[in-house]
Design a protein around this motif. Sequence first.
Motif, PDB file in Angstrom:
ATOM      1  N   MET A 161       0.824  -1.198   0.000  1.00 59.80           N
ATOM      2  CA  MET A 161       0.000   0.000   0.000  1.00 59.80           C
ATOM      3  C   MET A 161       0.865   1.258   0.000  1.00 59.80           C
ATOM      4  O   MET A 161       0.542   2.255  -0.647  1.00 59.80           O
ATOM      5  CB  MET A 161      -0.929  -0.011   1.208  1.00 59.80           C
ATOM      6  N   SER A 162       1.973   1.211   0.724  1.00 64.50           N
ATOM      7  CA  SER A 162       2.888   2.349   0.743  1.00 64.50           C
ATOM      8  C   SER A 162       3.541   2.540  -0.628  1.00 64.50           C
ATOM      9  O   SER A 162       3.678   3.669  -1.114  1.00 64.50           O
ATOM     10  CB  SER A 162       3.955   2.143   1.820  1.00 64.50           C
ATOM     11  N   VAL A 163       3.928   1.428  -1.244  1.00 64.48           N
ATOM     12  CA  VAL A 163       4.504   1.508  -2.596  1.00 64.48           C
ATOM     13  C   VAL A 163       3.472   2.080  -3.561  1.00 64.48           C
ATOM     14  O   VAL A 163       3.787   2.926  -4.411  1.00 64.48           O
ATOM     15  CB  VAL A 163       4.992   0.122  -3.059  1.00 64.48           C
ATOM     16  N   LEU A 164       2.219   1.634  -3.440  1.00 60.27           N
ATOM     17  CA  LEU A 164       1.161   2.163  -4.295  1.00 60.27           C
ATOM     18  C   LEU A 164       1.024   3.668  -4.128  1.00 60.27           C
ATOM     19  O   LEU A 164       0.846   4.399  -5.117  1.00 60.27           O
ATOM     20  CB  LEU A 164      -0.163   1.471  -3.967  1.00 60.27           C
ATOM     21  N   ALA A 165       1.090   4.163  -2.887  1.00 53.08           N
ATOM     22  CA  ALA A 165       0.968   5.600  -2.647  1.00 53.08           C
ATOM     23  C   ALA A 165       2.069   6.365  -3.383  1.00 53.08           C
ATOM     24  O   ALA A 165       1.826   7.425  -3.972  1.00 53.08           O
ATOM     25  CB  ALA A 165       1.017   5.894  -1.155  1.00 53.08           C
ATOM     26  N   HIS A 166       3.288   5.847  -3.342  1.00 54.44           N
ATOM     27  CA  HIS A 166       4.384   6.480  -4.087  1.00 54.44           C
ATOM     28  C   HIS A 166       4.127   6.428  -5.589  1.00 54.44           C
ATOM     29  O   HIS A 166       4.348   7.413  -6.310  1.00 54.44           O
ATOM     30  CB  HIS A 166       5.707   5.785  -3.766  1.00 54.44           C
ATOM     31  N   LEU A 167       3.675   5.279  -6.082  1.00 56.45           N
ATOM     32  CA  LEU A 167       3.434   5.133  -7.516  1.00 56.45           C
ATOM     33  C   LEU A 167       2.320   6.053  -7.997  1.00 56.45           C
ATOM     34  O   LEU A 167       2.415   6.637  -9.085  1.00 56.45           O
ATOM     35  CB  LEU A 167       3.093   3.676  -7.827  1.00 56.45           C
ATOM     36  N   VAL A 168       1.279   6.204  -7.200  1.00 53.64           N
ATOM     37  CA  VAL A 168       0.192   7.111  -7.587  1.00 53.64           C
ATOM     38  C   VAL A 168       0.706   8.538  -7.698  1.00 53.64           C
ATOM     39  O   VAL A 168       0.352   9.282  -8.635  1.00 53.64           O
ATOM     40  CB  VAL A 168      -0.969   7.018  -6.578  1.00 53.64           C
ATOM     41  N   GLU A 169       1.549   8.951  -6.747  1.00 52.63           N
ATOM     42  CA  GLU A 169       2.128  10.296  -6.832  1.00 52.63           C
ATOM     43  C   GLU A 169       2.985  10.434  -8.086  1.00 52.63           C
ATOM     44  O   GLU A 169       2.906  11.440  -8.806  1.00 52.63           O
ATOM     45  CB  GLU A 169       2.962  10.608  -5.594  1.00 52.63           C
ATOM     46  N   LEU A 170       3.814   9.448  -8.370  1.00 55.47           N
ATOM     47  CA  LEU A 170       4.658   9.493  -9.567  1.00 55.47           C
ATOM     48  C   LEU A 170       3.816   9.490 -10.839  1.00 55.47           C
ATOM     49  O   LEU A 170       4.158  10.152 -11.825  1.00 55.47           O
ATOM     50  CB  LEU A 170       5.616   8.302  -9.565  1.00 55.47           C
ATOM     51  N   GLU A 171       2.697   8.778 -10.816  1.00 56.59           N
ATOM     52  CA  GLU A 171       1.785   8.763 -11.956  1.00 56.59           C
ATOM     53  C   GLU A 171       1.188  10.148 -12.172  1.00 56.59           C
ATOM     54  O   GLU A 171       1.081  10.635 -13.310  1.00 56.59           O
ATOM     55  CB  GLU A 171       0.694   7.732 -11.718  1.00 56.59           C
ATOM     56  N   GLN A 172       0.811  10.807 -11.084  1.00 61.55           N
ATOM     57  CA  GLN A 172       0.240  12.150 -11.191  1.00 61.55           C
ATOM     58  C   GLN A 172       1.250  13.148 -11.729  1.00 61.55           C
ATOM     59  O   GLN A 172       0.869  14.130 -12.382  1.00 61.55           O
ATOM     60  CB  GLN A 172      -0.279  12.591  -9.822  1.00 61.55           C
ATOM     61  N   ARG A 173       2.518  12.894 -11.480  1.00 62.48           N
ATOM     62  CA  ARG A 173       3.580  13.768 -11.979  1.00 62.48           C
ATOM     63  C   ARG A 173       4.020  13.406 -13.395  1.00 62.48           C
ATOM     64  O   ARG A 173       4.900  14.058 -13.962  1.00 62.48           O
ATOM     65  CB  ARG A 173       4.783  13.691 -11.025  1.00 62.48           C
ATOM     66  N   GLY A 174       3.427  12.355 -13.962  1.00 58.40           N
ATOM     67  CA  GLY A 174       3.765  11.967 -15.323  1.00 58.40           C
ATOM     68  C   GLY A 174       5.081  11.234 -15.457  1.00 58.40           C
ATOM     69  O   GLY A 174       5.678  11.223 -16.538  1.00 58.40           O
ATOM     70  N   THR A 175       5.526  10.596 -14.376  1.00 57.96           N
ATOM     71  CA  THR A 175       6.807   9.891 -14.387  1.00 57.96           C
ATOM     72  C   THR A 175       6.642   8.407 -14.670  1.00 57.96           C
ATOM     73  O   THR A 175       7.505   7.777 -15.281  1.00 57.96           O
ATOM     74  CB  THR A 175       7.525  10.079 -13.034  1.00 57.96           C
ATOM     75  N   VAL A 176       5.521   7.827 -14.199  1.00 54.66           N
ATOM     76  CA  VAL A 176       5.238   6.408 -14.441  1.00 54.66           C
ATOM     77  C   VAL A 176       3.818   6.274 -14.957  1.00 54.66           C
ATOM     78  O   VAL A 176       3.015   7.216 -14.872  1.00 54.66           O
ATOM     79  CB  VAL A 176       5.411   5.549 -13.164  1.00 54.66           C
ATOM     80  N   GLU A 177       3.522   5.101 -15.488  1.00 53.35           N
ATOM     81  CA  GLU A 177       2.153   4.777 -15.880  1.00 53.35           C
ATOM     82  C   GLU A 177       1.875   3.320 -15.542  1.00 53.35           C
ATOM     83  O   GLU A 177       2.801   2.543 -15.293  1.00 53.35           O
ATOM     84  CB  GLU A 177       1.925   5.034 -17.362  1.00 53.35           C
ATOM     85  N   ARG A 178       0.605   2.963 -15.531  1.00 58.14           N
ATOM     86  CA  ARG A 178       0.226   1.580 -15.242  1.00 58.14           C
ATOM     87  C   ARG A 178      -0.716   1.060 -16.309  1.00 58.14           C
ATOM     88  O   ARG A 178      -1.519   1.799 -16.870  1.00 58.14           O
ATOM     89  CB  ARG A 178      -0.425   1.487 -13.858  1.00 58.14           C
TER      90      ARG A 178
END
Length: 291
Positions: free
Chosen positions: A264-281
């Motif tokens: 869940m903590s990793v997901l929180a980081h990934l969601v933030e990175l997704e919002q910044r346009g750094t990662v996608e899923r």
Amino acid sequence: MDFPAQPWPTGRAEQLEPLVRRVLAPNPGPFTFTGTETYLVGAAGALAVIDPGPDDPAHLGALLEALGDAPVAAICCTHNHRDHSPAAALLAVATGAPVIGCAPLALTSAGPRGDAPFDPTYAPDHVLADGDSLSGPDWTLTAVATPGHTSNHLCFALEQSGALFTGDHVMGWSTSVVIPPDGDMAAYMASLDKLHSREDRVYYPAHGPQVDKPRQLVRGMIGHRRQRERQILRLLGTGEARIVELVPRMYKGLDERLHGAAGMSVLAHLVELEQRGTVERRDEVWMLLEG
């Protein structure tokens, strides 16, 4: 951090400074440490009670004994997880005091949790916004909005002494859990930056020991979260991955029973990175965006 040696001061009012006493609830656990710490603020006349704790008759009895004949002006909640707010209604009935503090929030989660679920019975008489204050004969508490752990999280600043009651946002024994969708890593980091810019003398968290060097701790927490973010980006740089594949690579040696909460903590980081346009899923698979 290892648990301190027992006996713990459960149910006993401890004087921390002239205006502050602490009563430890009997709800120890892997996410509450030795238990929820309820704070009594004020030395003369009507008092404030911060984070009254779980629905536990022994804890309610300990709070009423500590209060004695003193009236209660306000029962304040930093947020309404079930280890923090259920005793508010019970204490309100016993004392006649209003419940004042965070906004009500009740969400359910089908996935693993790394914290307590929300208290759906929490019904404040008055909700405080950032900068709002309430006062007693010898104390003034000012709300400091700190969303992140939950969207409705508040800290309370004791203006007379420079103490800050930090709830679950900053704790001396562990980092706070941030679980989407309500938990928000971007908001959590912004709230840490907000606290780092303040000049509070000491933090009194809802779990664990007081924090005597608050800005130093907050600086370290910001660094820790950024390190986790860099770790995720480094691992995704070697190829796309699912969260269940990232967790054992990031949290080496972690008890597998805690992998769900770590995810869940990793997901929180990934969601933030997704919002910044750094990662996608794509479905459950995460990858770096080119460029």
